[in-house]
Design an enzyme around this catalytic site. Structure first.
Site, PDB file in Angstrom:
ATOM      1  N   GLU A 148       0.798  -1.233   0.000  1.00 25.88           N
ATOM      2  CA  GLU A 148       0.000   0.000   0.000  1.00 25.88           C
ATOM      3  C   GLU A 148       0.831   1.283   0.000  1.00 25.88           C
ATOM      4  O   GLU A 148       0.603   2.183   0.811  1.00 25.88           O
ATOM      5  CB  GLU A 148      -0.979  -0.004   1.182  1.00 25.88           C
ATOM      6  CG  GLU A 148      -1.921  -1.194   1.155  1.00 25.88           C
ATOM      7  CD  GLU A 148      -2.899  -1.241   2.320  1.00 25.88           C
ATOM      8  OE1 GLU A 148      -2.876  -0.342   3.169  1.00 25.88           O
ATOM      9  OE2 GLU A 148      -3.695  -2.205   2.384  1.00 25.88           O
ATOM     10  N   ASN A 189       2.116  -5.251  -3.108  1.00 25.15           N
ATOM     11  CA  ASN A 189       0.729  -5.584  -2.793  1.00 25.15           C
ATOM     12  C   ASN A 189      -0.069  -4.307  -2.496  1.00 25.15           C
ATOM     13  O   ASN A 189       0.388  -3.459  -1.719  1.00 25.15           O
ATOM     14  CB  ASN A 189       0.729  -6.492  -1.545  1.00 25.15           C
ATOM     15  CG  ASN A 189      -0.598  -7.168  -1.261  1.00 25.15           C
ATOM     16  OD1 ASN A 189      -1.153  -7.839  -2.135  1.00 25.15           O
ATOM     17  ND2 ASN A 189      -1.106  -7.016  -0.047  1.00 25.15           N
ATOM     18  N   HIS A 225     -10.327  -5.893  -2.309  1.00 28.19           N
ATOM     19  CA  HIS A 225     -11.381  -5.645  -1.318  1.00 28.19           C
ATOM     20  C   HIS A 225     -12.485  -4.878  -2.044  1.00 28.19           C
ATOM     21  O   HIS A 225     -12.378  -3.663  -2.235  1.00 28.19           O
ATOM     22  CB  HIS A 225     -10.834  -4.839  -0.138  1.00 28.19           C
ATOM     23  CG  HIS A 225      -9.824  -5.586   0.682  1.00 28.19           C
ATOM     24  ND1 HIS A 225     -10.153  -6.697   1.437  1.00 28.19           N
ATOM     25  CD2 HIS A 225      -8.497  -5.396   0.864  1.00 28.19           C
ATOM     26  CE1 HIS A 225      -9.068  -7.154   2.051  1.00 28.19           C
ATOM     27  NE2 HIS A 225      -8.048  -6.382   1.712  1.00 28.19           N
ATOM     28  N   GLU A 256      -6.253 -10.688  -1.293  1.00 32.89           N
ATOM     29  CA  GLU A 256      -7.060 -10.414  -0.083  1.00 32.89           C
ATOM     30  C   GLU A 256      -8.529 -10.301  -0.448  1.00 32.89           C
ATOM     31  O   GLU A 256      -9.269  -9.500   0.142  1.00 32.89           O
ATOM     32  CB  GLU A 256      -6.581  -9.115   0.596  1.00 32.89           C
ATOM     33  CG  GLU A 256      -5.089  -9.095   0.894  1.00 32.89           C
ATOM     34  CD  GLU A 256      -4.624  -7.882   1.694  1.00 32.89           C
ATOM     35  OE1 GLU A 256      -5.482  -7.137   2.201  1.00 32.89           O
ATOM     36  OE2 GLU A 256      -3.408  -7.695   1.816  1.00 32.89           O
ATOM     37  N   ASP A 258     -12.255 -10.028  -0.868  1.00 30.79           N
ATOM     38  CA  ASP A 258     -13.557 -10.127  -0.210  1.00 30.79           C
ATOM     39  C   ASP A 258     -14.475  -9.122  -0.896  1.00 30.79           C
ATOM     40  O   ASP A 258     -14.012  -8.143  -1.482  1.00 30.79           O
ATOM     41  CB  ASP A 258     -13.516  -9.944   1.316  1.00 30.79           C
ATOM     42  CG  ASP A 258     -12.821  -8.693   1.805  1.00 30.79           C
ATOM     43  OD1 ASP A 258     -12.677  -7.722   1.027  1.00 30.79           O
ATOM     44  OD2 ASP A 258     -12.422  -8.664   2.988  1.00 30.79           O
TER      45      ASP A 258
END
Ligand code: NAG
Ligand code: NAG
Length: 418
Positions: A148, A189, A225, A256, A258
């Protein structure tokens, strides 16, 4: 997609139920995995599913390898939490995506609040990475080396690392990780880099910066996400995955995943939309050979990070809070099964297993009769928001997205109407 004879042989055994990792491998991927966390491992019902290597061939420690836990004060290292999860994966024979080395968040204040010279902070990064990556040497399939580094407006995020070193902190971290474990795949990432936009463009620049500095970067991890009904088109997702490969990394991965509801409870039609959205992401990965796998950010709504970070939101995962499989699970397994069957059928003449046997055994009956949800409700037709990780907390703008609205910043995450 590459054909895996070993996977096909396993899938062809009558009575072997086809689960997510097994199907992903059958479709030519390296893994389907899940994040987990230490506190959940005492839940036996949870652990039984996490342990199932047909379902999850890969695990990511959700927190235990972050700087706040591994070097809480300078020169004092602790690997208790990370070791518990890495040892579990080892006992089960699951790959580990190790996570994460240099990140502005969950960073102890001795790092973030220090007044460092460039040399001092370089040495702090190098020491941290040499120690942690050295500790886990040989046990990590990959490392999320830098996490990030870009904010949601697409510029480099202000952090102690960027403020002192500019973008140099990125190749410094990659070089240190490569030196400490030459066999681990090294990843950048981030979130909101899964679809085209300013952040995606900047992530390509990150890859370029590392390469131009003469450091090794093997992969880009796309956190994914997302929000139900706001996922980008499959073609955009695929093109963006491919763009990182074209920029010179050898692999990409959804790290990750979701897809949360921005308001609860989820309706039946909402659960179908979520299933469609998960299908879209899965198909995007299947469409790019170098997309090696998908990791969901835990597998059950019981342990999702969403409700505590984005109050009022949630139900983002493939299993509900009672460990029942949701429509999204069926959709993902169906998409993977179709790909696994397609791969096997296409190469059936080269193997002993008749394709019909494989086709009938690989597709669970329930998924064969469940059509993929209709896509009539696809989101983002006009200037709709694509709020991802940033979508809830801290947003103080209008409820309806107005394109170009400004960002607010709160608790580590930007909210931006894109
Ligand atoms: C999960 O796997 C670990 C390591 O293989 C094992 O020690 C533990 O008993 C398993 N637990 C359950 C509930 O399956
Ligand atoms: C989980 O089980 C509890 C207790 O039976 C129930 O109240 C709840 O609605 C269930 N959750 C879902 C998502 O079905």
């Amino acid at each position: 997609m590459r054909f895996s004879a070993a996977a096909a042989a396993v899938l062809a055994i009558p009575g072997v139920s086809a689960n997510l990792h097994q199907l992903a491998v059958g479709a030519g991927k390296k893994f389907f995995g899940s994040a987990t966390d230490n506190g959940e491992l005492s839940d036996a019902a949870y652990l039984a599913i996490l342990n199932d290597t047909k379902e999850f061939g890969q695990i990511t420690p959700g927190n235990g390898q972050k700087w706040q836990f591994t070097e809480p004060s300078q020169g004092s290292f602790s690997y208790t939490a990370g070791d518990q999860i890495v040892n579990l994966a080892k006992a089960n024979g699951q790959l580990v995506r190790c996570h994460t080395l240099v990140w502005h968040s969950q960073l102890p204040s001795w790092v973030s609040s220090g007044s460092w010279t460039k040399d001092q902070l370089t040495s702090i990064i190098q020491t941290h990475i040499a120690n942690e990556v050295g500790h886990y040497k040989g046990q990590c399939y990959s490392w999320d080396v830098v996490n990030e580094a870009i904010d949601d407006s697409g510029v480099y995020r202000t952090s102690v690392f960027y403020n002192v070193l500019g973008t140099d902190f990125i190749p410094i971290a990659f070089k240190a990780a490569a030196a400490a474990d030459p066999a681990a795949k090294l990843y950048y990432n981030d979130y909101n880099i899964e679809y085209s936009g300013a952040k995606h463009t900047r992530a390509l620049e990150v890859v370029d910066i590392v390469q131009k500095a003469g450091a090794r970067i093997d992969g880009v991890g796309l956190q994914a996400h997302f929000i139900v009904g706001s996922v980008a088109s499959q073609s955009d997702l695929t093109n963006v995955l491919q763009s990182y490969i074209d920029a010179g990394v050898s692999e990409v991965s959804y790290t990750e995943l979701d897809i949360r509801f921005s308001s609860l409870p989820a309706s039946a039609s909402g659960l179908q939309q979520q299933a469609t959205d998960y299908s879209t992401v899965t198909k995007a990965c299947l469409a790019v050979a170098e997309c090696i796998g998908i990791t969901i950010w835990d597998f059950t709504d019981k342990y999702s990070w969403i409700p505590s970070t984005f109050p009022g939101q949630g139900a983002a995962l493939l299993y509900d809070e009672n460990f029942s499989k949701k429509p999204a699970w069926t959709a993902v397994s169906s998409v993977l099964a179709a790909a696994a069957t397609g791969v096997a059928t296409a190469t059936a003449t080269t193997i002993a297993t008749p394709s019909t046997t494989l086709a009938t055994s690989v597709v669970p009956t329930s998924t064969k009769t469940t059509a993929a949800p209709a896509t009539s409700t696809t989101a983002s037709s006009s200037a709709a928001a694509r709020w991802a990780q940033c979508g809830g907390k801290g947003w103080t703008g209008p409820t309806t997205c107005v394109s170009g609205s400004t960002c607010t910043y709160q608790n580590d995450y930007y909210s931006q109407c894109l």
